[in-house]
Design an enzyme around this catalytic site. Structure first.
Site, PDB file in Angstrom:
ATOM      1  CB  CYS A   1      49.862 -43.118   3.146  1.00  0.00           C
ATOM      2  SG  CYS A   1      49.047 -43.683   1.883  1.00  0.00           S
TER       3      CYS A   1
ATOM      4  CG  HIS B   1      53.138 -44.602   0.378  1.00  0.00           C
ATOM      5  ND1 HIS B   1      52.368 -44.605   1.704  1.00  0.00           N
ATOM      6  CD2 HIS B   1      54.297 -43.744   0.438  1.00  0.00           C
ATOM      7  CE1 HIS B   1      53.147 -43.956   2.521  1.00  0.00           C
ATOM      8  NE2 HIS B   1      54.203 -43.268   1.986  1.00  0.00           N
TER       9      HIS B   1
END
Length: 193
Positions: free
Chosen positions: A20, A122
């Site tokens: 990510c 994330h």
């Protein structure tokens, strides 16, 4: 047309492994060649050259890069990541000087359809393309339109209301040095603690 570019001309990489941070950086720069996994791995090695297990990425080598890797990568592009103090309102930002944002959010570990009781982080890019702000989260199937400046302010307020989320402002080095990203009349000393 690149399969990662939608009909509005917005580049968007979708999630692969734990990459990510890589996707957020490439989405932020709107270029799949902005960074590679090999380049981020090399940054990890530079940050911690003499260790068996590198603390800046997953021990499995699948990604999961930390903020130090993102900051070093941005620096290579002449940019800086500035941590945004959540005690300030987003309206203190001078959007015309800001390249984009990277939002760090909690994420659950999943094994197939089973959620594990572990937490990880994330990375999500947010930026303006052709006058419209987009959420370029790599977990989304396509970029999510946030809208105009007022919509962005409301979106950032909503995100920053969560104590688990952190926002980084991405600017070029000159903007960071001159502190142009923030309006002068918003002083942290005037904000109640």
């Amino acid at each position: 047309m690149d399969m990662n570019v939608n009909s509005n001309g917005v580049y968007h990489e979708k999630q692969v492994k734990e990459l990510c941070a890589l996707h957020a950086l490439n989405n932020l720069f709107q270029n799949r060649d902005a960074f590679s996994k090999a380049e981020l791995d090399e940054i990890c090695q530079t940050l911690s050259p003499h260790v068996w297990i590198n603390p800046h990425k997953s021990i499995l080598g699948l990604g999961n890069y930390d903020v130090n890797v993102i900051m070093a990568a941005l620096h290579r592009k002449g940019c800086e990541a500035i941590w945004f103090d959540k005690r300030k309102p987003p309206e203190c930002l001078q959007l015309c000087f800001i390249h984009g944002f990277i939002l760090n959010v909690p994420s659950d570990y999943r094994f197939g359809f089973v959620y594990l009781p572990l937490r990880k982080r994330h990375w999500i890019a947010i930026r303006q393309v052709a006058g419209i702000y987009y959420n370029l989260d790599s977990k989304l199937d396509q970029p999510q339109i946030i809208g105009q400046e007022n919509d962005l302010m409301a979106y950032l307020k909503e995100q920053l209301d969560s104590k688990d989320k952190e926002l980084f402002i991405v600017v070029n080095q000159e903007v960071e040095e001159k502190h142009l990203w923030e309006k002068e009349d918003y002083d942290l000393g005037a904000i109640p603690r």
